[in-house]
Design an enzyme around this catalytic site. Sequence first.
Site, mmCIF file in Angstrom:
data_model
loop_
_atom_site.group_PDB
_atom_site.id
_atom_site.type_symbol
_atom_site.label_atom_id
_atom_site.label_comp_id
_atom_site.label_asym_id
_atom_site.label_seq_id
_atom_site.Cartn_x
_atom_site.Cartn_y
_atom_site.Cartn_z
ATOM 1 C CD GLU A 12 -51.457 70.919 36.677
ATOM 2 O OE1 GLU A 12 -50.795 70.287 37.531
ATOM 3 O OE2 GLU A 12 -52.590 70.558 36.314
ATOM 4 C CG ASN B 291 -54.342 65.886 34.966
ATOM 5 O OD1 ASN B 291 -53.321 66.393 35.432
ATOM 6 N ND2 ASN B 291 -55.223 66.582 34.267
ATOM 7 C CG ASP C 189 -55.883 69.002 37.178
ATOM 8 O OD1 ASP C 189 -54.758 68.522 36.955
ATOM 9 O OD2 ASP C 189 -56.261 70.060 36.663
#
Length: 293
Positions: free
Chosen positions: A18, A148, A199
Amino acid sequence: MSEAIVSVFSDHVCQLGEGPSYDPATDTLFWFDIVNSQLLEKRLSGGATTVHELGRMASAIAVIDEKRQLIATETGLYVRDVATGKLTLHTPVEADNPVTRSNDSRVHPCGALWMGTMGKKEEKGAGSIYWFFKGELRRLFSDITVSNSICFSQDGKIAYYTDTSTGLLMRVACDPATGLPAGEPKVFVDHRSAKGYIDGSVLDRDGILWNAVWGGSVIEAYGPDGKLVRTVAMPVTQPSCPAFVGAKADRLAVTSAWSGKDEKQRLLDLQGGMTFLLDIPVNGRFEPRVLIA
């Protein structure tokens, strides 16, 4: 429209890759394996992937200046010395709440940071989205399950974010001088009937929002009107977050994850957790520096 070429940038497998962020001054991509408390870095020009053990869950990084970075972690914002890797707590964020950790975060053009939190086990409504600017911290949105898609327009007048659990990508007017919301959030994209989950996102100079679709095996691009304008297939089921990279910010790097998969599912997703380069014409831009004081 030209075909996107997708290649492996780093074959280091992250359980939960991430928070990619590119530093043009050093031609380096930084990203995280959140659950394994690692910061990773690799030059775009090549070489090995360097792994830094952080000793705490962390999810996002921003440049302060040539010698310092700001890292969002499970207990707050830390200043990282680039030369030594030493972390120094700058501003606690939910440090007294062991349930939550940091998640998606990005820097507004004015230098303010929007930082999201979430439950470590995706506890419903456990997270929030904060605004941090010159040492001041404010909670903007609460009751967030998975924060997100935080990103901003180039002029700083619009912010985007999502609670992934809702399937709704939100858009809100912003004060370009402070990065604070200047209106009520409105739905920008309703993704509830589509495959996968919203996301991480980035917004290019043309107002195109590039989103990694977790569980959807694609990157989706939305125009300023919220309409889908392009879909790029990914070789993994769980792409997690894109970042503009390269001397002209004209390519995309994308992290991914194998988190949540059993052994059988991982065999069907062998590159899950690797980090990818998309050679695709994008009119990207570099992340602003964050102002901590």
